[in-house]
Design a protein around this motif. Structure first.
Motif, PDB file in Angstrom:
ATOM      1  N   ARG A 107       0.826  -1.208   0.000  1.00 30.22           N
ATOM      2  CA  ARG A 107       0.000   0.000   0.000  1.00 30.22           C
ATOM      3  C   ARG A 107       0.862   1.260   0.000  1.00 30.22           C
ATOM      4  O   ARG A 107       1.832   1.355   0.758  1.00 30.22           O
ATOM      5  CB  ARG A 107      -0.903   0.043   1.236  1.00 30.22           C
ATOM      6  N   ILE A 108       0.465   2.213  -0.829  1.00 29.30           N
ATOM      7  CA  ILE A 108       1.082   3.537  -0.841  1.00 29.30           C
ATOM      8  C   ILE A 108      -0.040   4.552  -0.777  1.00 29.30           C
ATOM      9  O   ILE A 108      -0.979   4.501  -1.570  1.00 29.30           O
ATOM     10  CB  ILE A 108       1.954   3.730  -2.094  1.00 29.30           C
ATOM     11  N   GLY A 109       0.050   5.469   0.169  1.00 30.65           N
ATOM     12  CA  GLY A 109      -1.033   6.417   0.412  1.00 30.65           C
ATOM     13  C   GLY A 109      -1.032   7.583  -0.554  1.00 30.65           C
ATOM     14  O   GLY A 109      -0.984   7.408  -1.769  1.00 30.65           O
ATOM     15  N   ASP A 110      -1.077   8.798  -0.031  1.00 30.58           N
ATOM     16  CA  ASP A 110      -1.210  10.007  -0.845  1.00 30.58           C
ATOM     17  C   ASP A 110       0.015  10.907  -0.697  1.00 30.58           C
ATOM     18  O   ASP A 110       0.634  10.982   0.372  1.00 30.58           O
ATOM     19  CB  ASP A 110      -2.445  10.806  -0.414  1.00 30.58           C
ATOM     20  N   ASN A 123       4.352  -6.186   0.555  1.00 26.37           N
ATOM     21  CA  ASN A 123       3.614  -5.993   1.805  1.00 26.37           C
ATOM     22  C   ASN A 123       4.062  -4.772   2.602  1.00 26.37           C
ATOM     23  O   ASN A 123       3.747  -4.654   3.787  1.00 26.37           O
ATOM     24  CB  ASN A 123       3.702  -7.233   2.694  1.00 26.37           C
ATOM     25  N   CYS A 124       4.782  -3.862   1.956  1.00 24.20           N
ATOM     26  CA  CYS A 124       5.116  -2.609   2.634  1.00 24.20           C
ATOM     27  C   CYS A 124       3.894  -1.694   2.680  1.00 24.20           C
ATOM     28  O   CYS A 124       2.936  -1.861   1.924  1.00 24.20           O
ATOM     29  CB  CYS A 124       6.249  -1.887   1.901  1.00 24.20           C
ATOM     30  N   ARG A 125       3.979  -0.718   3.555  1.00 19.66           N
ATOM     31  CA  ARG A 125       2.955   0.322   3.582  1.00 19.66           C
ATOM     32  C   ARG A 125       3.614   1.678   3.794  1.00 19.66           C
ATOM     33  O   ARG A 125       4.320   1.895   4.778  1.00 19.66           O
ATOM     34  CB  ARG A 125       1.934   0.074   4.688  1.00 19.66           C
ATOM     35  N   LEU A 126       3.401   2.578   2.843  1.00 20.20           N
ATOM     36  CA  LEU A 126       3.763   3.978   2.995  1.00 20.20           C
ATOM     37  C   LEU A 126       2.472   4.741   3.260  1.00 20.20           C
ATOM     38  O   LEU A 126       1.507   4.622   2.500  1.00 20.20           O
ATOM     39  CB  LEU A 126       4.435   4.515   1.726  1.00 20.20           C
ATOM     40  N   TYR A 127       2.471   5.507   4.304  1.00 18.90           N
ATOM     41  CA  TYR A 127       1.273   6.265   4.651  1.00 18.90           C
ATOM     42  C   TYR A 127       1.205   7.518   3.756  1.00 18.90           C
ATOM     43  O   TYR A 127       1.200   7.388   2.543  1.00 18.90           O
ATOM     44  CB  TYR A 127       1.276   6.577   6.141  1.00 18.90           C
ATOM     45  N   HIS A 143       6.720  -0.552   7.361  1.00 24.29           N
ATOM     46  CA  HIS A 143       5.738   0.527   7.433  1.00 24.29           C
ATOM     47  C   HIS A 143       6.464   1.857   7.621  1.00 24.29           C
ATOM     48  O   HIS A 143       7.300   1.985   8.520  1.00 24.29           O
ATOM     49  CB  HIS A 143       4.771   0.306   8.610  1.00 24.29           C
ATOM     50  N   VAL A 144       6.124   2.830   6.779  1.00 23.86           N
ATOM     51  CA  VAL A 144       6.692   4.173   6.866  1.00 23.86           C
ATOM     52  C   VAL A 144       5.539   5.137   7.085  1.00 23.86           C
ATOM     53  O   VAL A 144       4.659   5.280   6.231  1.00 23.86           O
ATOM     54  CB  VAL A 144       7.473   4.544   5.592  1.00 23.86           C
ATOM     55  N   HIS A 145       5.556   5.808   8.216  1.00 22.08           N
ATOM     56  CA  HIS A 145       4.398   6.604   8.623  1.00 22.08           C
ATOM     57  C   HIS A 145       4.456   8.036   8.098  1.00 22.08           C
ATOM     58  O   HIS A 145       5.447   8.465   7.497  1.00 22.08           O
ATOM     59  CB  HIS A 145       4.274   6.568  10.141  1.00 22.08           C
ATOM     60  N   ASP A 146       3.365   8.765   8.319  1.00 23.15           N
ATOM     61  CA  ASP A 146       3.155  10.093   7.750  1.00 23.15           C
ATOM     62  C   ASP A 146       4.367  11.005   7.947  1.00 23.15           C
ATOM     63  O   ASP A 146       4.918  11.112   9.039  1.00 23.15           O
ATOM     64  CB  ASP A 146       1.946  10.769   8.396  1.00 23.15           C
ATOM     65  N   GLY A 160      10.401  -3.643   9.681  1.00 20.70           N
ATOM     66  CA  GLY A 160      10.717  -2.431  10.423  1.00 20.70           C
ATOM     67  C   GLY A 160       9.623  -1.388  10.309  1.00 20.70           C
ATOM     68  O   GLY A 160       8.810  -1.406   9.381  1.00 20.70           O
ATOM     69  N   SER A 161       9.612  -0.457  11.253  1.00 19.54           N
ATOM     70  CA  SER A 161       8.661   0.663  11.239  1.00 19.54           C
ATOM     71  C   SER A 161       9.430   1.968  11.372  1.00 19.54           C
ATOM     72  O   SER A 161      10.348   2.080  12.198  1.00 19.54           O
ATOM     73  CB  SER A 161       7.659   0.551  12.393  1.00 19.54           C
ATOM     74  N   VAL A 162       9.046   2.947  10.574  1.00 19.42           N
ATOM     75  CA  VAL A 162       9.610   4.296  10.654  1.00 19.42           C
ATOM     76  C   VAL A 162       8.469   5.215  11.068  1.00 19.42           C
ATOM     77  O   VAL A 162       7.476   5.345  10.357  1.00 19.42           O
ATOM     78  CB  VAL A 162      10.214   4.734   9.311  1.00 19.42           C
ATOM     79  N   GLY A 163       8.614   5.844  12.210  1.00 21.46           N
ATOM     80  CA  GLY A 163       7.513   6.567  12.815  1.00 21.46           C
ATOM     81  C   GLY A 163       7.202   7.900  12.169  1.00 21.46           C
ATOM     82  O   GLY A 163       7.961   8.437  11.343  1.00 21.46           O
ATOM     83  N   THR A 164       6.079   8.466  12.550  1.00 19.06           N
ATOM     84  CA  THR A 164       5.598   9.752  12.058  1.00 19.06           C
ATOM     85  C   THR A 164       6.656  10.840  12.234  1.00 19.06           C
ATOM     86  O   THR A 164       7.257  10.977  13.305  1.00 19.06           O
ATOM     87  CB  THR A 164       4.330  10.156  12.834  1.00 19.06           C
ATOM     88  N   CYS A 165       6.898  11.599  11.170  1.00 21.94           N
ATOM     89  CA  CYS A 165       7.821  12.742  11.196  1.00 21.94           C
ATOM     90  C   CYS A 165       9.253  12.360  11.554  1.00 21.94           C
ATOM     91  O   CYS A 165      10.052  13.234  11.902  1.00 21.94           O
ATOM     92  CB  CYS A 165       7.330  13.833  12.164  1.00 21.94           C
TER      93      CYS A 165
END
Length: 278
Positions: A107-110, A123-127, A143-146, A160-165
């Motif tokens: 998933r890739i967001g906006d 299965n990655c997700r970019l917010y 997962h890479v957050h906003d 791995g997860s990369v948090g918001t900002c």
């Protein structure tokens, strides 16, 4: 402007192409692809597999979206790539569709910017509003957050997860989660060096909250205080009125502790359905 498809491109009759789409020469669009309105495929772009793309996205030459996952367990199931609106995929970007794990979707967001030769694995997700700089490699299930920024030639370990900002410095080797709002770097092992003040300001975080996050960084990553102790400290200092950014940071750290090897999403490695967003 009407939809324009170069006669030098191959667009399958079953593909769904929206309004005002421009498809330049030597592109390939497969039978299970949906392209939303106002998208641009410059040239030599491949959209394959079961790939659904929103509106206003642009694909520069030699980007390949929806290719099979590089996962030996993959058996050609009906997995997907789902992309939102107004993203940019620069030259040579690759985004692989999901393997038959979690929900089977990459998933890739906006409004994300993926710079040249970046790779987004299965299965990655970019917010939303992330920047993935040249040569960045995201392992599977990352997962890479906003508003996170991952600088050039960094590699992120699978799950791995990369948090918001958060912002990761160039050439980093990231094998653990990067907490929200942190400025991280490390060629051998990533370290939370400081907080990402500029990123937080651009995201509209108040000066008061930034000061609290800076204090939390000192307690968590320099003084190595236990999470419970940090919560109690701020509950007393702020009379229980914790800013949302601090709550988000502390909850992220708590989930990380519940995972394995410094990665919260390792707890969902073999989950057959949608794993929790981390």
């Amino acid at each position: 402007m009407a939809t324009s498809i170069s006669r030098l491109s191959e667009v399958h009759p079953s593909a769904e192409i929206g309004e005002n789409v421009q498809i330049g020469p030597f592109c390939v669009v497969g039978p299970k692809v949906v392209v939303g309105d106002d998208c641009i495929l410059d040239s030599h772009v491949a959209l394959v597999g079961r790939t659904t793309i929103g509106r206003g996205n642009r694909f520069w030459p030699n980007s390949v979206i929806g290719g099979e996952p590089q996962d030996k367990s993959y058996v050609e199931g009906e997995t997907q790539v789902v992309i939102g609106d107004n993203n940019q995929f620069r030259e040579g970007v690759t985004v692989h569709r999901g393997a038959e794990k979690e929900d089977g979707i990459t998933r890739i967001g906006d409004r994300n910017l993926l710079m040249a030769n970046a790779h987004v694995a299965h299965n990655c997700r970019l917010y939303d509003d992330t920047i993935i700089v040249n040569g960045v490699l995201l392992g599977g299930h990352v997962h890479v957050h906003d508003r996170a920024v991952i600088s050039g030639n960094s590699v992120i370990h699978h799950f791995g997860s990369v948090g918001t900002c958060a912002m990761i410095g160039g050439g980093s080797r990231v094998t653990i989660d990067v907490a929200p709002y942190m400025l991280a770097f490390g060629s051998d092992q990533v370290t939370m060096l400081n907080i990402n003040v500029v990123g937080m300001q651009r995201a509209g975080v108040s000066a008061e909250s930034i000061a609290v996050i800076k204090q939390a960084h000192r307690l968590l990553f320099r003084q190595k205080k236990a999470l419970k102790e940090v919560r109690e400290h701020f509950s007393a200092q702020l009379a229980g009125q914790l800013p949302p950014e601090l709550v988000h940071l502390l909850d992220f750290i708590a989930r990380q502790a519940e995972g394995k090897m410094g990665r919260q999403r390792e707890a969902f490695r073999n989950a057959p359905t949608t794993a929790k967003a981390a």
